[in-house]
Design a protein around this motif. Sequence first.
Motif, PDB file in Angstrom:
ATOM      1  N   LEU A   1      -2.873   9.568  21.338  1.00  0.00           N
ATOM      2  CA  LEU A   1      -3.121   9.505  22.777  1.00  0.00           C
ATOM      3  C   LEU A   1      -3.268  10.921  23.338  1.00  0.00           C
ATOM      4  N   SER A   2      -2.443  11.823  22.810  1.00  0.00           N
ATOM      5  CA  SER A   2      -2.456  13.200  23.289  1.00  0.00           C
ATOM      6  C   SER A   2      -3.800  13.876  22.974  1.00  0.00           C
ATOM      7  N   THR A   3      -4.332  13.610  21.786  1.00  0.00           N
ATOM      8  CA  THR A   3      -5.645  14.162  21.406  1.00  0.00           C
ATOM      9  C   THR A   3      -6.734  13.559  22.285  1.00  0.00           C
ATOM     10  N   ALA A   4      -6.653  12.252  22.472  1.00  0.00           N
ATOM     11  CA  ALA A   4      -7.642  11.564  23.307  1.00  0.00           C
ATOM     12  C   ALA A   4      -7.600  12.095  24.738  1.00  0.00           C
ATOM     13  N   LEU A   5      -6.400  12.444  25.193  1.00  0.00           N
ATOM     14  CA  LEU A   5      -6.227  12.931  26.558  1.00  0.00           C
ATOM     15  C   LEU A   5      -6.857  14.323  26.722  1.00  0.00           C
ATOM     16  N   ARG A   6      -6.705  15.139  25.670  1.00  0.00           N
ATOM     17  CA  ARG A   6      -7.303  16.474  25.701  1.00  0.00           C
ATOM     18  C   ARG A   6      -8.822  16.335  25.842  1.00  0.00           C
ATOM     19  N   HIS A   7      -9.369  15.388  25.098  1.00  0.00           N
ATOM     20  CA  HIS A   7     -10.788  15.103  25.141  1.00  0.00           C
ATOM     21  C   HIS A   7     -11.183  14.551  26.525  1.00  0.00           C
ATOM     22  N   ALA A   8     -10.308  13.729  27.073  1.00  0.00           N
ATOM     23  CA  ALA A   8     -10.574  13.112  28.379  1.00  0.00           C
ATOM     24  C   ALA A   8     -10.754  14.165  29.465  1.00  0.00           C
ATOM     25  N   MET A   9      -9.942  15.216  29.373  1.00  0.00           N
ATOM     26  CA  MET A   9     -10.003  16.288  30.367  1.00  0.00           C
ATOM     27  C   MET A   9     -11.381  16.946  30.391  1.00  0.00           C
ATOM     28  N   VAL A  10     -11.925  17.215  29.191  1.00  0.00           N
ATOM     29  CA  VAL A  10     -13.183  17.959  29.132  1.00  0.00           C
ATOM     30  C   VAL A  10     -14.412  17.066  29.273  1.00  0.00           C
ATOM     31  N   THR A  11     -14.236  15.761  29.145  1.00  0.00           N
ATOM     32  CA  THR A  11     -15.409  14.882  29.252  1.00  0.00           C
ATOM     33  C   THR A  11     -15.370  14.037  30.529  1.00  0.00           C
ATOM     34  N   ASN A  12     -14.553  14.474  31.467  1.00  0.00           N
ATOM     35  CA  ASN A  12     -14.520  13.817  32.793  1.00  0.00           C
ATOM     36  C   ASN A  12     -14.156  12.339  32.750  1.00  0.00           C
ATOM     37  N   GLN A  13     -13.237  11.969  31.851  1.00  0.00           N
ATOM     38  CA  GLN A  13     -12.797  10.566  31.853  1.00  0.00           C
ATOM     39  C   GLN A  13     -11.702  10.320  32.895  1.00  0.00           C
ATOM     40  N   GLY A  31      -2.307   8.428  55.808  1.00  0.00           N
ATOM     41  CA  GLY A  31      -2.495   9.269  54.631  1.00  0.00           C
ATOM     42  C   GLY A  31      -3.096   8.525  53.465  1.00  0.00           C
ATOM     43  N   ALA A  32      -3.253   9.286  52.369  1.00  0.00           N
ATOM     44  CA  ALA A  32      -3.750   8.730  51.121  1.00  0.00           C
ATOM     45  C   ALA A  32      -2.865   9.267  50.008  1.00  0.00           C
ATOM     46  N   GLU A  33      -2.492   8.407  49.053  1.00  0.00           N
ATOM     47  CA  GLU A  33      -1.825   8.926  47.860  1.00  0.00           C
ATOM     48  C   GLU A  33      -2.845   8.992  46.738  1.00  0.00           C
ATOM     49  N   ALA A  34      -2.963  10.171  46.121  1.00  0.00           N
ATOM     50  CA  ALA A  34      -3.875  10.349  44.988  1.00  0.00           C
ATOM     51  C   ALA A  34      -3.199   9.817  43.728  1.00  0.00           C
ATOM     52  N   LEU A  35      -3.888   8.927  43.009  1.00  0.00           N
ATOM     53  CA  LEU A  35      -3.327   8.333  41.789  1.00  0.00           C
ATOM     54  C   LEU A  35      -4.317   8.486  40.645  1.00  0.00           C
ATOM     55  N   LEU A  36      -3.835   9.012  39.543  1.00  0.00           N
ATOM     56  CA  LEU A  36      -4.689   9.271  38.378  1.00  0.00           C
ATOM     57  C   LEU A  36      -5.148   7.986  37.716  1.00  0.00           C
ATOM     58  N   ARG A  37      -6.401   7.981  37.284  1.00  0.00           N
ATOM     59  CA  ARG A  37      -6.954   6.876  36.494  1.00  0.00           C
ATOM     60  C   ARG A  37      -7.662   7.455  35.288  1.00  0.00           C
ATOM     61  N   TRP A  38      -7.485   6.789  34.164  1.00  0.00           N
ATOM     62  CA  TRP A  38      -8.135   7.234  32.925  1.00  0.00           C
ATOM     63  C   TRP A  38      -8.867   6.066  32.301  1.00  0.00           C
ATOM     64  N   GLN A  39     -10.188   6.208  32.204  1.00  0.00           N
ATOM     65  CA  GLN A  39     -10.973   5.188  31.525  1.00  0.00           C
ATOM     66  C   GLN A  39     -11.496   5.760  30.214  1.00  0.00           C
ATOM     67  N   HIS A  40     -10.933   5.247  29.122  1.00  0.00           N
ATOM     68  CA  HIS A  40     -11.302   5.720  27.789  1.00  0.00           C
ATOM     69  C   HIS A  40     -12.426   4.837  27.245  1.00  0.00           C
ATOM     70  N   PRO A  41     -13.443   5.431  26.585  1.00  0.00           N
ATOM     71  CA  PRO A  41     -14.590   4.638  26.115  1.00  0.00           C
ATOM     72  C   PRO A  41     -14.201   3.457  25.214  1.00  0.00           C
ATOM     73  N   GLU A  42     -13.172   3.626  24.380  1.00  0.00           N
ATOM     74  CA  GLU A  42     -12.772   2.488  23.532  1.00  0.00           C
ATOM     75  C   GLU A  42     -11.514   1.786  24.014  1.00  0.00           C
ATOM     76  N   LEU A  43     -10.545   2.578  24.495  1.00  0.00           N
ATOM     77  CA  LEU A  43      -9.261   1.974  24.888  1.00  0.00           C
ATOM     78  C   LEU A  43      -9.343   1.278  26.242  1.00  0.00           C
TER      79      LEU A  43
END
Length: 257
Positions: A1-13, A31-43
């Motif tokens: 997951l950690s490797t995939a996350l590193r990749h996610a950062m540089v590929t705008n996921q 107000g608005a609360e900013a909440l992170l979302r991660w969409q992985h191509p396979e996961l």
Amino acid sequence: LSTALRHAMVTNQLQLYYQPQLSIDGTRVVGAEALLRWQHPELGWVSPAEFIPVAEESGQIIAIGEWVMRTAIEQLNAWMDSGLPAMIMAVNLSAAQFRQVNLPVLISNILDEVKLPAEYLEVELTESAAMDDPQGAIEIMENIHSRGIRMSIDDFGTGYSSLSYLKRFKVYKLKIDQSFVRNLDSDLEDRMIVAAIISMASTLGMQTIAEGVETVEQLEALKLLGCNEIQGFYFSRPLPADKFEGFVRNHYASKNN
Ligand code: C2E
Ligand code: MG
Ligand code: MG
């Protein structure tokens, strides 16, 4: 997951979603609360509850957190430039970010670069992160506060607060954890806990916002208890930036009819 996350950062996921926070009478989007979302191509969609602990452990949260801070501040600035009413942007801080000695300077620099006044930013720290090293937390909070940035305590009620520290924290708002809100209309004990949090906050000069408000019954109970603001699916789920903007415009348009 950690490797995939590193990749996610540089590929705008990674993306930010924004959840509206409303005044208790429902008239204003405060107000608005900013909440992170991660969409992985396979996961597919990976929940922040899953990947944020990984990012904390690997140290990636520092870079991700900075990206979140910059993106959220730029977004609010863009909304206000395009005529959306002034509101607060709330950004979650992880414990590891909070321990970074240069955090207050980093935040100020981003605000300066974007030219957003500090009063429009609120940083959220969980109660457990704040209470982990309360003496250290006091110093950092004073630094952040002196820059005109607001602080709130997230997930309040779940983290064994020391009340003597709480009163020394430079905190603007307590976010009442959704675990107490969930059964507000059926569980007398939860109702008493929420009542106690609201009255304590008011005594200490702090505002309150309830998280996870899903029903009109919960909303009515919170109104009676004197809660100031609410956030939850009852008004809106977290939304992508364009949908959030639509929500706000629509909200005020329907109020003026
Ligand atoms: P949180 O900061 O307490 O955020 C509130 C969570 O409750 C969000 O989950 C939100 O989608 C969810 N929620 C909002 N309204 C309702 C409702 O009415 N009912 C229910 N059941 N849930 C509701 P999400 O987005 O999955 O985030 C989970 C946690 O991940 C956040 O809890 C926060 O601790 C962390 N997180 C999210 N984004 C970031 C970030 O950018 N940085 C850091 N450090 N942590 C983040
Ligand atoms: Mg939060
Ligand atoms: Mg929370």
